[in-house]
Design an enzyme around this catalytic site. Structure first.
Site, PDB file in Angstrom:
ATOM      1  CD  GLU A  71      -2.470   1.135   2.693  1.00 15.12           C
ATOM      2  OE1 GLU A  71      -2.415   0.472   3.566  1.00 15.12           O
ATOM      3  OE2 GLU A  71      -3.673   1.688   2.774  1.00 15.12           O
ATOM      4  CB  CYS A  72       2.062   3.671  -1.967  1.00 15.25           C
ATOM      5  SG  CYS A  72       2.843   5.320  -2.258  1.00 15.25           S
ATOM      6  CB  CYS A  85       3.242   2.982  -5.430  1.00 13.23           C
ATOM      7  SG  CYS A  85       4.672   3.175  -4.329  1.00 13.23           S
ATOM      8  CD  GLU A 109       1.295   4.240   3.027  1.00 13.45           C
ATOM      9  OE1 GLU A 109       0.142   4.061   2.727  1.00 13.45           O
ATOM     10  OE2 GLU A 109       1.916   5.140   2.281  1.00 13.45           O
ATOM     11  N   GLY A 110       4.623   2.846   3.193  1.00 13.05           N
ATOM     12  CA  GLY A 110       5.937   3.133   3.235  1.00 13.05           C
ATOM     13  C   GLY A 110       6.998   1.937   3.828  1.00 13.05           C
ATOM     14  CB  THR A 131      14.137   6.275  -0.357  1.00 13.33           C
ATOM     15  OG1 THR A 131      12.927   5.588   0.343  1.00 13.33           O
ATOM     16  CG2 THR A 131      14.781   5.635  -1.381  1.00 13.33           C
ATOM     17  CG  ASP A 143      11.685  -3.408   2.201  1.00 11.41           C
ATOM     18  OD1 ASP A 143      10.846  -3.604   2.927  1.00 11.41           O
ATOM     19  OD2 ASP A 143      12.041  -3.534   1.112  1.00 11.41           O
ATOM     20  NE  ARG A 145       8.490  -3.563   1.193  1.00 18.54           N
ATOM     21  CZ  ARG A 145       8.682  -3.046  -0.309  1.00 18.54           C
ATOM     22  NH1 ARG A 145       7.556  -2.817  -1.088  1.00 18.54           N
ATOM     23  NH2 ARG A 145       9.859  -2.997  -0.679  1.00 18.54           N
ATOM     24  CE  LYS A 171       6.773  -6.657  -3.234  1.00 19.45           C
ATOM     25  NZ  LYS A 171       6.171  -6.032  -4.386  1.00 19.45           N
TER      26      LYS A 171
HETATM   27 ZN   LIG Z   1       4.701   4.775  -3.202  1.00 19.29          ZN
END
Ligand SMILES: [Zn+2]
Length: 241
Positions: A71-72, A85, A109-110, A131, A143, A145, A171
């Site tokens: 999600e973004c 995104c 998010e993020g 980033t 990261d 995630r 991923k």
């Molecule tokens: Zn984004």
């Protein structure tokens, strides 16, 4: 050995017609789940030949094309040009609708740090950090995630093997460790604009994404519009099939 995966089950499924800002329209079967490991409301969108009611016996044919999309809010909903995104989401929906498969919309998010922290990171980027370093400066991993819930959804949807639509090697590695059999990796297009070029270059260099981002000095002759990127991705999907 694959990590043991908690079992998730389909909670509700409904048909939702989709229409994007550029007029592209398709139909999705939207799935919610019980038992997702982090308790968040992740959803799966079945597209193309997977847009009908769930059929556990639907195993014939090529492996479904699956994209875990994080999600973004700023990019997906508002078209922020600080990242790609929104363009990636739009492209993925059409590629998956053509090939048949699922978009897994993950509430991460993020890169997992949340919306407010992402905006904090943008503020640091405006002061010169990239980033990844901005996330580190805020006390987060570059990261955060974790794809456990994506693997849970793949299993709940009865998928024994998938073609993964992603440029992100993490991923694929995480899903593989979680027991998801990945038959192919299909790259997504590069959605370059004047404002996200630095972000994409960082993603390629720091995140080891398989993006072919040109040197910053070569923008003028290299900018790929959304439509052209989508066509090149479709060609890649055809080659993989
Ligand atoms: Zn984004």
């Amino acid at each position: 050995m694959p990590r043991k995966l908690p079992t998730a089950t389909i909670r509700t499924q409904v048909t939702v017609p989709l229409r994007f800002a550029d007029g592209y329209a398709t139909t999705a079967r939207v799935f919610t789940f019980n038992g997702l490991a982090d308790g968040l409301e992740h959803v799966a969108f079945g597209l193309g030949d997977r847009s009908g009611p769930f059929n556990p016996g639907q195993q014939s044919g090529p492996p479904p094309l699956v994209r875990p999309h994080s999600e973004c809010l700023t990019g997906d909903v508002f078209g922020s040009q600080r990242c790609d995104c929104g363009a990636q989401l739009r492209e993925a929906v059409e590629l998956i609708a053509d090939a048949g498969g699922y978009l897994l919309y993950l509430r991460q998010e993020g890169r997992g740090i949340g919306l407010y922290a992402k905006v904090d990171a943008y503020a640091l980027q405006d002061e010169g950090l990239d980033t990844y370093d901005a996330n580190l400066a805020l006390g987060y991993a570059a990261d955060q995630r974790d794809y456990t819930v994506a693997a849970q959804m793949v299993r709940a949807l009865g998928l024994t093997r998938v073609a993964l639509l992603s440029n992100n090697p993490d991923k694929a590695a995480q899903l593989g460790r979680l027991g998801v059999a990945i038959t192919d990796r299909v790259p997504t297009g590069v959605h370059l604009s004047a404002t996200n070029a630095g972000y994409l270059a960082t993603k390629a260099h720091r995140g080891l994404h398989t993006l072919d981002v040109p040197a910053l000095g070569q923008h003028a002759k290299w900018v790929i519009g959304g439509a052209e990127a989508l066509e090149s991705s479709k060609r890649a999907v055809k080659r993989e099939a």
